[in-house]
Write a protein that holds these residues in place. Structure first.
Motif, mmCIF file in Angstrom:
data_model
loop_
_atom_site.group_PDB
_atom_site.id
_atom_site.type_symbol
_atom_site.label_atom_id
_atom_site.label_comp_id
_atom_site.label_asym_id
_atom_site.label_seq_id
_atom_site.Cartn_x
_atom_site.Cartn_y
_atom_site.Cartn_z
ATOM 1 N N ILE A 59 8.785 8.419 3.711
ATOM 2 C CA ILE A 59 9.055 9.852 3.925
ATOM 3 C C ILE A 59 10.545 10.130 3.760
ATOM 4 C CG2 ILE A 59 9.030 11.723 5.619
ATOM 5 C CD1 ILE A 59 6.448 10.448 6.758
ATOM 6 N N GLN A 60 11.380 9.286 4.342
ATOM 7 C CA GLN A 60 12.832 9.480 4.230
ATOM 8 C C GLN A 60 13.297 9.429 2.779
ATOM 9 O OE1 GLN A 60 14.114 6.324 6.854
ATOM 10 N NE2 GLN A 60 14.462 7.732 8.574
ATOM 11 N N ASN A 61 12.655 8.590 1.971
ATOM 12 C CA ASN A 61 13.080 8.410 0.582
ATOM 13 C C ASN A 61 12.475 9.413 -0.381
ATOM 14 O OD1 ASN A 61 14.659 6.182 1.255
ATOM 15 N ND2 ASN A 61 12.998 4.717 0.883
ATOM 16 N N THR A 62 11.484 10.179 0.072
ATOM 17 C CA THR A 62 10.820 11.116 -0.846
ATOM 18 C C THR A 62 10.891 12.555 -0.351
ATOM 19 O OG1 THR A 62 8.644 10.649 0.153
ATOM 20 C CG2 THR A 62 9.288 9.320 -1.748
ATOM 21 N N SER A 63 10.097 12.894 0.633
ATOM 22 C CA SER A 63 10.045 14.286 1.085
ATOM 23 C C SER A 63 11.054 14.634 2.157
ATOM 24 C CB SER A 63 8.639 14.648 1.570
ATOM 25 O OG SER A 63 8.014 13.583 2.196
ATOM 26 N N GLY A 66 13.660 11.727 14.555
ATOM 27 C CA GLY A 66 13.644 13.177 14.682
ATOM 28 C C GLY A 66 15.019 13.763 14.424
ATOM 29 N N PRO A 67 15.096 15.052 14.116
ATOM 30 C CA PRO A 67 13.969 15.982 14.035
ATOM 31 C C PRO A 67 13.298 16.038 12.667
ATOM 32 C CG PRO A 67 16.002 17.195 13.762
ATOM 33 C CD PRO A 67 16.394 15.747 13.984
ATOM 34 N N SER A 68 13.813 15.301 11.676
ATOM 35 C CA SER A 68 13.253 15.446 10.330
ATOM 36 C C SER A 68 11.832 14.902 10.235
ATOM 37 C CB SER A 68 14.147 14.752 9.304
ATOM 38 O OG SER A 68 14.333 13.388 9.635
ATOM 39 N N ILE A 69 11.536 13.840 10.990
ATOM 40 C CA ILE A 69 10.186 13.291 11.016
ATOM 41 C C ILE A 69 9.685 13.323 12.453
ATOM 42 C CG2 ILE A 69 8.722 11.284 10.562
ATOM 43 C CD1 ILE A 69 10.798 10.373 8.504
ATOM 44 N N ARG A 70 8.512 13.898 12.651
ATOM 45 C CA ARG A 70 7.914 13.947 13.978
ATOM 46 C C ARG A 70 6.897 12.806 14.112
ATOM 47 N NH1 ARG A 70 4.742 17.715 14.853
ATOM 48 N NH2 ARG A 70 4.425 18.474 12.722
ATOM 49 N N VAL A 71 6.891 12.159 15.277
ATOM 50 C CA VAL A 71 5.973 11.056 15.534
ATOM 51 C C VAL A 71 5.272 11.314 16.865
ATOM 52 C CG1 VAL A 71 5.692 8.566 15.760
ATOM 53 C CG2 VAL A 71 7.535 9.483 14.332
ATOM 54 N N ASN A 72 3.958 11.430 16.808
ATOM 55 C CA ASN A 72 3.148 11.698 17.994
ATOM 56 C C ASN A 72 1.938 10.766 18.011
ATOM 57 O OD1 ASN A 72 4.425 14.252 19.222
ATOM 58 N ND2 ASN A 72 4.162 14.861 17.081
ATOM 59 N N ALA A 73 1.166 10.856 19.073
ATOM 60 C CA ALA A 73 -0.054 10.055 19.178
ATOM 61 C C ALA A 73 -1.162 10.887 19.801
ATOM 62 C CB ALA A 73 0.190 8.801 20.022
ATOM 63 N N TRP A 90 0.826 -1.214 0.000
ATOM 64 C CA TRP A 90 0.000 0.000 0.000
ATOM 65 C C TRP A 90 0.858 1.261 0.000
ATOM 66 C CZ3 TRP A 90 -1.185 2.553 5.080
ATOM 67 C CH2 TRP A 90 -1.896 3.743 4.903
ATOM 68 N N ILE A 91 1.856 1.316 0.864
ATOM 69 C CA ILE A 91 2.701 2.515 0.917
ATOM 70 C C ILE A 91 3.512 2.658 -0.364
ATOM 71 C CG2 ILE A 91 4.616 3.633 2.116
ATOM 72 C CD1 ILE A 91 1.926 3.820 3.575
ATOM 73 N N ASP A 92 4.015 1.548 -0.913
ATOM 74 C CA ASP A 92 4.729 1.619 -2.196
ATOM 75 C C ASP A 92 3.812 2.150 -3.292
ATOM 76 O OD1 ASP A 92 7.025 0.633 -1.028
ATOM 77 O OD2 ASP A 92 6.764 -1.416 -1.786
ATOM 78 N N ALA A 93 2.558 1.678 -3.313
ATOM 79 C CA ALA A 93 1.606 2.145 -4.315
ATOM 80 C C ALA A 93 1.283 3.623 -4.122
ATOM 81 C CB ALA A 93 0.323 1.312 -4.240
ATOM 82 N N THR A 94 1.235 4.054 -2.873
ATOM 83 C CA THR A 94 0.976 5.465 -2.582
ATOM 84 C C THR A 94 2.076 6.348 -3.157
ATOM 85 O OG1 THR A 94 -0.234 4.924 -0.554
ATOM 86 C CG2 THR A 94 0.692 7.155 -0.720
ATOM 87 N N VAL A 95 3.313 5.953 -2.960
ATOM 88 C CA VAL A 95 4.447 6.727 -3.468
ATOM 89 C C VAL A 95 4.480 6.697 -4.997
ATOM 90 C CG1 VAL A 95 6.960 6.881 -3.537
ATOM 91 C CG2 VAL A 95 5.798 6.476 -1.360
ATOM 92 N N ARG A 96 4.188 5.540 -5.582
ATOM 93 C CA ARG A 96 4.144 5.474 -7.050
ATOM 94 C C ARG A 96 3.062 6.392 -7.601
ATOM 95 N NH1 ARG A 96 4.592 -0.140 -6.157
ATOM 96 N NH2 ARG A 96 2.365 -0.395 -6.603
ATOM 97 N N HIS A 97 1.927 6.430 -6.902
ATOM 98 C CA HIS A 97 0.780 7.205 -7.396
ATOM 99 C C HIS A 97 0.984 8.711 -7.235
ATOM 100 C CE1 HIS A 97 -3.506 7.535 -8.488
ATOM 101 N NE2 HIS A 97 -3.563 8.529 -7.626
ATOM 102 N N PHE A 98 1.448 9.122 -6.061
ATOM 103 C CA PHE A 98 1.564 10.544 -5.764
ATOM 104 C C PHE A 98 2.986 11.087 -5.871
ATOM 105 C CE2 PHE A 98 -2.310 9.470 -3.176
ATOM 106 C CZ PHE A 98 -3.208 10.258 -3.884
ATOM 107 N N GLY A 99 3.962 10.208 -5.877
ATOM 108 C CA GLY A 99 5.345 10.646 -6.015
ATOM 109 C C GLY A 99 6.055 10.986 -4.723
ATOM 110 N N ARG A 100 5.322 10.933 -3.599
ATOM 111 C CA ARG A 100 5.918 11.309 -2.323
ATOM 112 C C ARG A 100 4.995 10.903 -1.183
ATOM 113 N NH1 ARG A 100 7.496 16.616 -2.291
ATOM 114 N NH2 ARG A 100 7.248 16.836 -0.032
ATOM 115 N N LEU A 101 5.505 11.018 0.042
ATOM 116 C CA LEU A 101 4.675 10.891 1.228
ATOM 117 C C LEU A 101 5.158 11.913 2.238
ATOM 118 C CD1 LEU A 101 2.373 9.236 2.573
ATOM 119 C CD2 LEU A 101 4.151 7.878 3.693
ATOM 120 N N ASP A 102 4.213 12.708 2.762
ATOM 121 C CA ASP A 102 4.541 13.766 3.715
ATOM 122 C C ASP A 102 4.125 13.444 5.141
ATOM 123 O OD1 ASP A 102 5.539 16.012 1.889
ATOM 124 O OD2 ASP A 102 3.628 15.476 0.964
#
Length: 250
Positions: free
Chosen positions: A132-136, A178-185, A72-84
Motif C-alpha cells: 500500500i505504501q509503495n502504490t496507493s 497511521g493516518p495514511s493506512i488504517r488497521v483494525n480488527a 502473493w502480494i508481489d503478484a497482486t501488485v504486478r497484476h492489478f498495479g496497486r493495493l488499496d
C-alpha cells in the motif's frame, strides 16, 4: 462505502473470508484471493458472478510462510498495479479445541496455531502495508481476531493466545502506519462457518453462547462489519477491535 475498482487482498476463502470476497466483488472491487486450499479458491470463484482476470486473482498460499505471502502480494501488485487494502481472515483451530486443558497441550499443535493465526497474520500485514505504501499510499486493513482474543476461555488457551496476539498486533501497527493506512480488527463470536462446524464436531455438542441474540451469527453479518472498516465510512477509526458477537456477556 465505495469500493469500485479498488484492489483488496483477502485470505481464508471459506466462511467469513468468502463472504468478504463476495460482498467486495458485488460492489465492484478487484480482489486477490489467497487460501491454502485450491478447492476453497475454486469454490469461491464458482460463487462470484462475471469473474475475469481483470477483477479476480487466485493464489494458493500458506500464510505461515513469509516467502509465500510476499510472492502473493508481489503478484497482486504486478497484476492489478496497486493495493488499496486487505482482509486477513485466514485462521484455524486445533484438534482438541475446547476439550483440552493447557496441561495437556501438544507443543506441535501450539506452534501450528500461533504460526497460522498470529505469525501468518503478521506476514500478511507486513507485506500488505509495504505494498500500500509503495502504490496507493493510503488504505485500510482488517484482521480477524475473535471473541476469544478479547477474553479468556478455559480449554482454549492456544487459540485464545493466538487471537489475543492479533489484537495486540493490530493496535500496535495502527500506531506505526497511521493516518495514511488504517488497521483494525473484527472479533466475531460464534459464527456459522466451516470452523464452527469443526469445533462442534470436536466437542460433540453445540457451542455455548452467552449472548443477547439466541443464535449464531452469519458470515455475511461479520463481513458487513469488515467492509465498514475497509471503507471510508470508518475514516476516523483505526487501532480498534469491533466485536461482532451477538452481545456476548462481558
Amino acid at each position: 462505502m465505495t469500493f469500485n475498482e479498488k484492489v483488496y487482498a483477502i485470505t481464508g476463502l471459506s466462511g467469513i473470508g468468502l463472504a468478504v470476497a463476495r460482498q467486495l466483488h458485488e460492489q465492484g472491487a478487484r480482489i486477490s484471493l489467497a487460501d491454502i486450499s485450491d478447492a476453497a479458491l475454486q469454490n469461491a470463484l464458482a460463487q462470484l458472478p462475471n469473474v475475469n482476470t481483470n477483477n479476480t486473482l487466485t493464489t494458493v498460499v500458506d500464510v505461515g510462510s513469509a516467502a509465500a505471502v510476499n510472492e502473493w502480494i508481489d503478484a497482486t501488485v504486478r497484476h492489478f498495479g496497486r493495493l488499496d487494502g486487505a482482509a486477513n481472515m485466514a485462521g484455524t483451530i486445533g484438534s482438541k479445541h475446547g476439550i483440552e486443558a493447557l496441561t495437556e497441550q501438544d507443543d506441535t499443535e501450539w506452534d501450528m496455531l500461533l504460526r497460522v493465526n498470529l505469525t501468518g497474520t503478521m506476514y500478511c500485514l507486513r507485506a500488505q502495508v509495504k505494498a500500500i505504501q509503495n502504490t496507493s499510499q493510503t488504505g485500510s486493513i482488517v484482521n480477524a481476531a475473535s471473541i476469544l482474543g478479547i477474553r479468556g476461555l478455559g480449554l482454549h488457551a492456544a487459540y485464545s493466545a493466538s487471537k489475543h496476539g492479533v489484537v495486540g498486533l493490530t493496535k500496535s501497527v495502527a500506531k506505526e502506519v497511521g493516518p495514511s493506512i488504517r488497521v483494525n480488527a473484527v472479533a466475531p463470536g460464534a459464527t456459522q462457518t466451516p470452523l464452527l462446524e469443526k469445533a462442534v464436531a470436536i466437542q460433540e455438542k453445540a457451542i455455548s453462547m452467552p449472548t443477547v441474540f439466541p443464535r449464531v451469527g452469519t458470515a455475511d453479518e461479520v463481513a458487513q462489519s469488515v467492509l465498514f472498516l475497509l471503507s471510508d465510512a470508518s475514516s476516523y477509526t483505526t487501532g480498534t477491535v469491533l466485536n461482532v458477537d451477538g452481545g456476548w456477556d462481558p
